[in-house]
Design a protein around this motif. Structure first.
Motif, PDB file in Angstrom:
ATOM      1  N   MET A  95       0.814  -1.221   0.000  1.00 48.65           N
ATOM      2  CA  MET A  95       0.000   0.000   0.000  1.00 48.65           C
ATOM      3  C   MET A  95       0.845   1.268   0.000  1.00 48.65           C
ATOM      4  SD  MET A  95      -3.080  -0.736  -0.418  1.00 48.65           S
ATOM      5  CE  MET A  95      -3.846   0.835  -0.061  1.00 48.65           C
ATOM      6  N   ASN A  96       2.014   1.244   0.648  1.00 49.72           N
ATOM      7  CA  ASN A  96       2.844   2.448   0.645  1.00 49.72           C
ATOM      8  C   ASN A  96       3.184   2.911  -0.768  1.00 49.72           C
ATOM      9  OD1 ASN A  96       2.796   2.867   3.372  1.00 49.72           O
ATOM     10  ND2 ASN A  96       4.809   1.998   3.760  1.00 49.72           N
ATOM     11  N   PRO A  97       3.650   2.040  -1.661  1.00 50.50           N
ATOM     12  CA  PRO A  97       3.921   2.499  -3.023  1.00 50.50           C
ATOM     13  C   PRO A  97       2.650   2.948  -3.747  1.00 50.50           C
ATOM     14  CG  PRO A  97       4.930   0.353  -2.656  1.00 50.50           C
ATOM     15  CD  PRO A  97       4.099   0.663  -1.456  1.00 50.50           C
ATOM     16  N   HIS A  98       1.533   2.309  -3.421  1.00 53.05           N
ATOM     17  CA  HIS A  98       0.259   2.707  -4.021  1.00 53.05           C
ATOM     18  C   HIS A  98      -0.073   4.152  -3.628  1.00 53.05           C
ATOM     19  CE1 HIS A  98      -3.872   2.368  -5.416  1.00 53.05           C
ATOM     20  NE2 HIS A  98      -4.287   2.735  -4.221  1.00 53.05           N
ATOM     21  N   HIS A  99       0.049   4.449  -2.338  1.00 51.70           N
ATOM     22  CA  HIS A  99      -0.219   5.811  -1.862  1.00 51.70           C
ATOM     23  C   HIS A  99       0.823   6.793  -2.397  1.00 51.70           C
ATOM     24  CE1 HIS A  99      -3.409   4.180   0.343  1.00 51.70           C
ATOM     25  NE2 HIS A  99      -3.196   4.701   1.534  1.00 51.70           N
ATOM     26  N   GLN A 100       2.095   6.367  -2.439  1.00 47.53           N
ATOM     27  CA  GLN A 100       3.135   7.247  -2.968  1.00 47.53           C
ATOM     28  C   GLN A 100       2.875   7.529  -4.440  1.00 47.53           C
ATOM     29  OE1 GLN A 100       5.669   8.853  -1.206  1.00 47.53           O
ATOM     30  NE2 GLN A 100       5.742   9.972  -3.127  1.00 47.53           N
ATOM     31  N   GLY A 101       2.361   6.558  -5.171  1.00 42.84           N
ATOM     32  CA  GLY A 101       2.003   6.777  -6.573  1.00 42.84           C
ATOM     33  C   GLY A 101       0.928   7.843  -6.708  1.00 42.84           C
ATOM     34  N   ALA A 102      -0.047   7.817  -5.802  1.00 41.23           N
ATOM     35  CA  ALA A 102      -1.089   8.847  -5.810  1.00 41.23           C
ATOM     36  C   ALA A 102      -0.479  10.221  -5.529  1.00 41.23           C
ATOM     37  CB  ALA A 102      -2.168   8.517  -4.784  1.00 41.23           C
ATOM     38  N   ILE A 103       0.464  10.268  -4.607  1.00 41.82           N
ATOM     39  CA  ILE A 103       1.142  11.534  -4.301  1.00 41.82           C
ATOM     40  C   ILE A 103       1.904  12.017  -5.526  1.00 41.82           C
ATOM     41  CG2 ILE A 103       3.023  12.584  -2.958  1.00 41.82           C
ATOM     42  CD1 ILE A 103       2.166  10.656  -0.639  1.00 41.82           C
ATOM     43  N   ASP A 104       2.652  11.124  -6.158  1.00 46.96           N
ATOM     44  CA  ASP A 104       3.443  11.503  -7.332  1.00 46.96           C
ATOM     45  C   ASP A 104       2.550  12.010  -8.458  1.00 46.96           C
ATOM     46  OD1 ASP A 104       5.638  10.670  -5.868  1.00 46.96           O
ATOM     47  OD2 ASP A 104       5.850   8.757  -6.927  1.00 46.96           O
ATOM     48  N   MET A 105       1.412  11.348  -8.675  1.00 43.99           N
ATOM     49  CA  MET A 105       0.500  11.785  -9.728  1.00 43.99           C
ATOM     50  C   MET A 105      -0.143  13.122  -9.377  1.00 43.99           C
ATOM     51  SD  MET A 105      -0.932   7.981 -10.744  1.00 43.99           S
ATOM     52  CE  MET A 105      -2.579   8.513 -10.862  1.00 43.99           C
ATOM     53  N   ALA A 106      -0.436  13.348  -8.096  1.00 46.57           N
ATOM     54  CA  ALA A 106      -1.005  14.628  -7.675  1.00 46.57           C
ATOM     55  C   ALA A 106       0.006  15.761  -7.871  1.00 46.57           C
ATOM     56  CB  ALA A 106      -1.466  14.551  -6.217  1.00 46.57           C
ATOM     57  N   VAL A 107       1.277  15.473  -7.594  1.00 50.28           N
ATOM     58  CA  VAL A 107       2.324  16.475  -7.811  1.00 50.28           C
ATOM     59  C   VAL A 107       2.398  16.836  -9.294  1.00 50.28           C
ATOM     60  CG1 VAL A 107       4.834  16.847  -7.780  1.00 50.28           C
ATOM     61  CG2 VAL A 107       3.686  15.904  -5.774  1.00 50.28           C
ATOM     62  N   ILE A 108       2.265  15.833 -10.145  1.00 46.47           N
ATOM     63  CA  ILE A 108       2.295  16.082 -11.595  1.00 46.47           C
ATOM     64  C   ILE A 108       1.100  16.945 -12.003  1.00 46.47           C
ATOM     65  CG2 ILE A 108       2.190  14.972 -13.871  1.00 46.47           C
ATOM     66  CD1 ILE A 108       3.673  12.558 -12.486  1.00 46.47           C
ATOM     67  N   GLU A 109      -0.071  16.702 -11.405  1.00 48.01           N
ATOM     68  CA  GLU A 109      -1.244  17.543 -11.672  1.00 48.01           C
ATOM     69  C   GLU A 109      -0.957  18.983 -11.249  1.00 48.01           C
ATOM     70  OE1 GLU A 109      -4.880  19.407 -12.360  1.00 48.01           O
ATOM     71  OE2 GLU A 109      -4.027  17.614 -13.264  1.00 48.01           O
ATOM     72  N   LEU A 110      -0.332  19.158 -10.092  1.00 49.16           N
ATOM     73  CA  LEU A 110      -0.006  20.517  -9.635  1.00 49.16           C
ATOM     74  C   LEU A 110       0.997  21.182 -10.576  1.00 49.16           C
ATOM     75  CD1 LEU A 110       0.267  20.000  -5.778  1.00 49.16           C
ATOM     76  CD2 LEU A 110      -1.592  21.083  -7.062  1.00 49.16           C
ATOM     77  N   ARG A 111       1.886  20.399 -11.131  1.00 51.55           N
ATOM     78  CA  ARG A 111       2.901  20.937 -12.024  1.00 51.55           C
ATOM     79  C   ARG A 111       2.305  21.382 -13.362  1.00 51.55           C
ATOM     80  NH1 ARG A 111       7.065  16.830 -12.054  1.00 51.55           N
ATOM     81  NH2 ARG A 111       7.544  17.664 -10.025  1.00 51.55           N
TER      82      ARG A 111
END
Length: 178
Positions: A95-111
């Motif tokens: 689950m940690n990589p799953h949640h980190q993936g969501a964080i990474d994708m959200a950062v890309i949305e912010l970018r």
């Protein structure tokens, strides 16, 4: 479904089963749920993201798609954790990589994203997922890692150190805009 309702439902289902050891029923149901949610994304992950995006895309759209594909590939690779025999630790390891993936994708949305409502949702995703990662680590006795603000722009040189002072709030909205 609210988290506590989910826990009650799973506990009720596990309670109806007769297992040789207490807690085994809950562990098996949890493993089945995890597999049920993990298999479909694995099967369809490569079909949903074309390997060669159309040539008519802008440079910004291409950069967005490349970064998103990279974040998805990293998440999927990191989720393929080798079982340890401890269901709880295995759950957190996946689950940690799953949640980190969501964080990474959200950062890309912010970018790259322009829609202010989606940008706010992306900010909430980052905060929520970081909290859930910390909570899962604490639940299995691991220390929660220190959190740092998620970057919304690619690094372009040395990063200046930032000092946080209790009681002071920062308006990060200007820094989040492209």
């Amino acid at each position: 479904m609210h988290r506590s309702q989910f826990h009650r439902l799973v506990a009720a289902l596990a309670g109806r089963c007769r297992w040789p050891r207490p807690g085994l029923g809950m562990a098996l149901i949890g493993a089945r749920i995890l597999v049920a949610f993990a298999i479909p994304p694995l099967v369809f992950a490569h079909e949903a993201h074309p390997a060669n995006p159309p040539a008519a895309l802008s440079a910004e759209e291409r950069a967005f798609l490349e970064e998103n594909e990279s974040a998805m590939a990293k998440m999927m690779n990191d989720m393929a954790a080798k079982p340890t025999g401890d269901v709880d630790r295995d759950f957190v390891a996946m689950m940690n990589p799953h949640h980190q993936g969501a964080i990474d994708m959200a950062v890309i949305e912010l970018r790259y994203g322009k829609n202010e409502q989606l940008r706010r949702i992306a900010q909430e995703i980052i905060v929520d997922q970081m909290q859930e990662i910390a909570a899962m680590k604490l639940a299995i006795g691991e220390p929660a890692t220190d959190t740092t603000p998620a970057p919304t722009q690619p690094p372009s040189g040395p990063v200046a150190s930032v000092h946080h002072h209790p009681g002071m709030q920062m308006d990060m909205s200007a820094g989040m805009k492209k």
